[in-house]
Design an enzyme around this catalytic site. Structure first.
Site, PDB file in Angstrom:
ATOM      1  N   GLU A  51      31.530  38.539  37.587  1.00 12.89           N
ATOM      2  CA  GLU A  51      30.511  39.490  38.041  1.00 12.89           C
ATOM      3  C   GLU A  51      30.805  40.890  37.519  1.00 12.89           C
ATOM      4  O   GLU A  51      31.973  41.287  37.418  1.00 12.89           O
ATOM      5  CB  GLU A  51      30.540  39.589  39.565  1.00 12.89           C
ATOM      6  N   CYS A 104      31.358  48.594  37.083  1.00 14.53           N
ATOM      7  CA  CYS A 104      32.539  48.006  37.698  1.00 14.53           C
ATOM      8  C   CYS A 104      32.789  46.659  37.009  1.00 14.53           C
ATOM      9  O   CYS A 104      31.922  45.782  37.047  1.00 14.53           O
ATOM     10  CB  CYS A 104      32.267  47.819  39.191  1.00 14.53           C
ATOM     11  N   CYS A 138      41.166  35.591  41.658  1.00 14.80           N
ATOM     12  CA  CYS A 138      42.281  36.532  41.800  1.00 14.80           C
ATOM     13  C   CYS A 138      43.418  35.848  42.556  1.00 14.80           C
ATOM     14  O   CYS A 138      43.186  35.212  43.589  1.00 14.80           O
ATOM     15  CB  CYS A 138      41.827  37.778  42.562  1.00 14.80           C
ATOM     16  N   CYS A 195      43.480  38.653  48.991  1.00 16.72           N
ATOM     17  CA  CYS A 195      43.327  39.541  50.150  1.00 16.72           C
ATOM     18  C   CYS A 195      42.381  38.871  51.156  1.00 16.72           C
ATOM     19  O   CYS A 195      41.414  38.214  50.759  1.00 16.72           O
ATOM     20  CB  CYS A 195      42.760  40.887  49.712  1.00 16.72           C
ATOM     21  N   CYS A 247      38.386  39.552  51.096  1.00 13.42           N
ATOM     22  CA  CYS A 247      37.755  39.647  49.772  1.00 13.42           C
ATOM     23  C   CYS A 247      37.204  38.300  49.313  1.00 13.42           C
ATOM     24  O   CYS A 247      37.913  37.289  49.325  1.00 13.42           O
ATOM     25  CB  CYS A 247      38.793  40.164  48.773  1.00 13.42           C
ATOM     26  N   GLY A 290      39.458  40.258  40.332  1.00  8.58           N
ATOM     27  CA  GLY A 290      40.778  40.159  39.709  1.00  8.58           C
ATOM     28  C   GLY A 290      41.647  41.376  39.883  1.00  8.58           C
ATOM     29  O   GLY A 290      41.188  42.450  40.289  1.00  8.58           O
ATOM     30  N   GLU A 291      42.929  41.191  39.592  1.00 12.36           N
ATOM     31  CA  GLU A 291      43.929  42.256  39.711  1.00 12.36           C
ATOM     32  C   GLU A 291      44.281  42.724  38.290  1.00 12.36           C
ATOM     33  O   GLU A 291      44.995  42.026  37.558  1.00 12.36           O
ATOM     34  CB  GLU A 291      45.158  41.712  40.468  1.00 12.36           C
ATOM     35  N   SER A 324      42.114  49.926  39.233  1.00 11.51           N
ATOM     36  CA  SER A 324      42.395  49.776  40.664  1.00 11.51           C
ATOM     37  C   SER A 324      43.387  48.634  40.865  1.00 11.51           C
ATOM     38  O   SER A 324      43.224  47.555  40.299  1.00 11.51           O
ATOM     39  CB  SER A 324      41.081  49.465  41.392  1.00 11.51           C
ATOM     40  N   SER A 344      44.587  50.097  46.249  1.00  7.50           N
ATOM     41  CA  SER A 344      43.934  49.509  47.415  1.00  7.50           C
ATOM     42  C   SER A 344      44.958  49.387  48.532  1.00  7.50           C
ATOM     43  O   SER A 344      45.722  48.428  48.584  1.00  7.50           O
ATOM     44  CB  SER A 344      43.377  48.122  47.045  1.00  7.50           C
ATOM     45  N   LEU A 345      44.967  50.363  49.414  1.00 10.58           N
ATOM     46  CA  LEU A 345      46.005  50.417  50.450  1.00 10.58           C
ATOM     47  C   LEU A 345      45.564  49.637  51.689  1.00 10.58           C
ATOM     48  O   LEU A 345      46.244  48.719  52.132  1.00 10.58           O
ATOM     49  CB  LEU A 345      46.294  51.881  50.787  1.00 10.58           C
ATOM     50  N   HIS A 346      44.486  50.032  52.299  1.00 15.57           N
ATOM     51  CA  HIS A 346      43.845  49.322  53.422  1.00 15.57           C
ATOM     52  C   HIS A 346      44.617  49.311  54.739  1.00 15.57           C
ATOM     53  O   HIS A 346      44.051  48.939  55.777  1.00 15.57           O
ATOM     54  CB  HIS A 346      43.479  47.883  53.049  1.00 15.57           C
ATOM     55  N   ASN A 377      31.738  45.235  53.025  1.00 18.28           N
ATOM     56  CA  ASN A 377      30.591  44.357  52.830  1.00 18.28           C
ATOM     57  C   ASN A 377      30.929  43.035  53.495  1.00 18.28           C
ATOM     58  O   ASN A 377      31.904  42.384  53.099  1.00 18.28           O
ATOM     59  CB  ASN A 377      30.375  44.097  51.331  1.00 18.28           C
ATOM     60  N   CYS A 430      32.844  42.430  45.519  1.00 21.88           N
ATOM     61  CA  CYS A 430      33.179  41.604  44.375  1.00 21.88           C
ATOM     62  C   CYS A 430      33.336  40.139  44.766  1.00 21.88           C
ATOM     63  O   CYS A 430      33.909  39.809  45.781  1.00 21.88           O
ATOM     64  CB  CYS A 430      34.413  42.137  43.662  1.00 21.88           C
TER      65      CYS A 430
HETATM   66  N1  SAH Z   1      42.277  43.791  42.609  1.00 22.83           N
HETATM   67  C1  SAH Z   1      42.109  45.181  42.509  1.00 22.83           C
HETATM   68  C2  SAH Z   1      40.788  45.581  41.920  1.00 22.83           C
HETATM   69  C3  SAH Z   1      39.614  44.752  42.310  1.00 22.83           C
HETATM   70  S1  SAH Z   1      39.226  44.721  44.058  1.00 22.83           S
HETATM   71  C4  SAH Z   1      42.288  45.844  43.858  1.00 22.83           C
HETATM   72  O1  SAH Z   1      42.361  45.152  44.867  1.00 22.83           O
HETATM   73  O2  SAH Z   1      42.388  47.060  43.863  1.00 22.83           O
HETATM   74  C5  SAH Z   1      38.535  46.329  44.174  1.00 22.83           C
HETATM   75  C6  SAH Z   1      38.092  46.765  45.523  1.00 22.83           C
HETATM   76  O3  SAH Z   1      37.105  45.895  46.059  1.00 22.83           O
HETATM   77  C7  SAH Z   1      39.242  46.794  46.505  1.00 22.83           C
HETATM   78  O4  SAH Z   1      39.634  48.111  46.802  1.00 22.83           O
HETATM   79  C8  SAH Z   1      38.651  46.163  47.707  1.00 22.83           C
HETATM   80  O5  SAH Z   1      38.817  46.987  48.800  1.00 22.83           O
HETATM   81  C9  SAH Z   1      37.169  46.052  47.425  1.00 22.83           C
HETATM   82  N2  SAH Z   1      36.633  44.930  48.201  1.00 22.83           N
HETATM   83  C10 SAH Z   1      37.036  43.656  48.209  1.00 22.83           C
HETATM   84  N3  SAH Z   1      36.348  42.949  49.135  1.00 22.83           N
HETATM   85  C11 SAH Z   1      35.475  43.814  49.711  1.00 22.83           C
HETATM   86  C12 SAH Z   1      34.496  43.695  50.747  1.00 22.83           C
HETATM   87  N4  SAH Z   1      34.277  42.538  51.367  1.00 22.83           N
HETATM   88  N5  SAH Z   1      33.803  44.805  51.072  1.00 22.83           N
HETATM   89  C13 SAH Z   1      34.013  45.995  50.448  1.00 22.83           C
HETATM   90  N6  SAH Z   1      34.919  46.171  49.493  1.00 22.83           N
HETATM   91  C14 SAH Z   1      35.656  45.083  49.111  1.00 22.83           C
HETATM   92 FE1  SF4 Z   2      42.231  40.399  44.331  1.00 24.04          FE
HETATM   93 FE2  SF4 Z   2      41.486  42.978  44.669  1.00 24.04          FE
HETATM   94 FE3  SF4 Z   2      40.158  40.963  45.911  1.00 24.04          FE
HETATM   95 FE4  SF4 Z   2      42.632  41.605  46.667  1.00 24.04          FE
HETATM   96  S1  SF4 Z   2      40.794  42.931  46.792  1.00 24.04           S
HETATM   97  S2  SF4 Z   2      41.851  39.523  46.331  1.00 24.04           S
HETATM   98  S3  SF4 Z   2      43.575  42.133  44.756  1.00 24.04           S
HETATM   99  S4  SF4 Z   2      40.274  41.302  43.739  1.00 24.04           S
END
Ligand code: SAH
Ligand code: SF4
Length: 406
Positions: free
Chosen positions: A138, A159, A166, A170, A173, A216-217, A248, A271-273, A347, A390
């Protein structure tokens, strides 16, 4: 393209290999190409590597191999990166013999658009793109046109994805749910930006920013990601500003150490969270390998070397990580680092047990950071109606493909 029968890969059968390993090298000798006739189609066309996988240096040696002067590589690059043509045969200032030779050895594009969704306000477009082996990724275009009321900065951002699925998984995600299939090649990464760059030339604002924040990472696919970035900023290729690229990461420290030494000065988002290990272990499982204190130490080192600000992404999950106490912990954690916090409204993902924080909780969290002098923005919600987090659209698209037609 024989993509349909491979749209639903059995992920368990696949091994994690770099994309470039899977392509075959040319089978048709260049001398066998008919210079005068139509573009010849190769029996192995589906397996050819995309021309966008080549660096400019490699492109020069290819054209020289074909008996042409090196400057032809720059003509080819101009067509590939800065035009809207659809194939080698449209490169009108390139000799026919070279166009034919390239078409026998390379595919012009790695991406085949399967579906595109447009948000109700028209400013977010999300594409599901098929790769040569049938895998799906995507990419998202976010437009911020200048409006009559002064809002919008007349910019467009793409983006891009860097992997199919990935491995970090997480817990909030949609991409994480898919598991990991393979790395993308540099061409597969940068073509996502080209896909929308071409479209925005006719529908401004033109794309100026690229964020490596899709599926992906990126730091687990370092070489291909940075090779893609390199061609996106090369003035002889796409010519974007290097400071307009943001990588990122969920905190893959070996990649972060390399980024600190990389001559390509892209921006960094982390991406700290969560500000502590207990919570971050659950949200970002990579934290068990590289805990918060190690991550912060690595970021201080990164900033000492690069003198670049670090953006922190913090997705707000209802009742999970959105309390004022955690906001205060976050302020303490960021002390001494030149940082910017981007609060991201979640989301919702149907299969996952999280909900977005309420508007009041977002505001409360934001206020704690703001009052303590942290530079902080709340990301504008874009394209929730088209499943803009994503991985969500790809999942939906595959489900529909699986449904038997009535
Ligand atoms: N893997 C890398 C880059 C891709 S993910 C990373 O994690 O940084 C990029 C961003 O997408 C992350 O910061 C994550 O917070 C966001 N993301 C993933 N799932 C999401 C969701 N359900 N709603 C909003 N943002 C999301
Ligand atoms: Fe991978 Fe980024 Fe999604 Fe975490 S937030 S699963 S690192 S794509």
């Amino acid at each position: 393209m024989a993509a349909n029968n491979t749209l639903e890969p059995d992920v368990s059968q696949l091994t994690a290999v770099g994309a470039a390993d899977e392509y075959v090298t040319p089978l048709v000798p260049v001398e066998a190409v008919d210079d005068a006739g139509e573009m010849l189609s190769s029996p192995v066309a589906d397996r050819l590597p995309p021309i966008t996988d080549l660096s400019l240096y490699e492109l020069r040696s290819v054209v020289q191999e074909f008996g042409q002067p090196a400057y032809r590589a720059e003509q080819v690059a101009a067509w590939v990166y800065r035009s809207t043509i659809a194939g080698f045969d449209e490169m009108t200032n390139v000799p026919k013999a070279l166009r034919h030779a390239m078409a026998e050895r390379f595919r012009f594009t790695a991406l085949d658009s399967q579906t595109e969704l447009i948000s109700s306000d028209g400013e977010t477009r999300k594409a599901v793109l098929a790769l040569p082996d049938g895998e799906l990724i995507e990419s998202v275009l976010m437009r911020y046109p200048q409006r009559w009321d002064g809002t919008g900065n007349d910019r467009a951002t793409v983006c891009v994805s860097t992997q199919v699925g990935c491995p970090v998984k997480c817990s909030f995600c949609a991409t994480g749910l898919m598991g990991f299939t393979r790395n993308l090649s540099s061409g597969e990464i940068l073509e996502q930006a080209l896909h929308f760059l071409r479209w925005t030339r006719e529908h401004p604002p033109v794309v100026r920013n690229v964020v490596f924040m899709g599926m992906g990472e990126p730091l687990l696919n370092y070489d291909q990601t940075m090779a893609a970035a390199d061609r996106l900023v090369d003035p002889k290729c796409a010519g974007l500003g290097v400071h307009r690229l943001t990588v990122s990461t969920s905190g893959w420290l070996p990649g972060l150490a390399r980024l600190a030494e990389d001559p390509l000065a892209v921006r960094l988002a982390v991406s700290l969270h969560a500000p502590n290990d207990e919570l971050r272990n659950v949200l970002v499982p990579l934290n068990k390998r590289f805990p918060v204190t190690q991550l912060m130490a690595a970021l201080h080192e990164y900033q000492e070397k690069t003198e670049r600000r670090v953006t922190f992404e913090y997705i707000l999950l209802d009742g999970v990580n959105d309390s004022p106490a955690l906001a205060r912990d976050l302020v303490r954690l960021l002390h001494g680092l030149d940082s910017h916090v981007n609060l991201i409204p979640m989301n919702p993902v149907a299969e996952l047990p999280y909900a977005p924080s309420s508007a009041e909780a977002v505001e409360r969290f934001h206020a704690v950071l703001r009052e303590r002098g942290i530079i902080c923005t709340v990301r504008r919600e874009m394209g929730r109606d088209i499943k803009a987090a994503c991985g969500q659209l790809k999942t939906e698209f595959q489900k529909q493909r699986r449904r038997p037609s009535a």
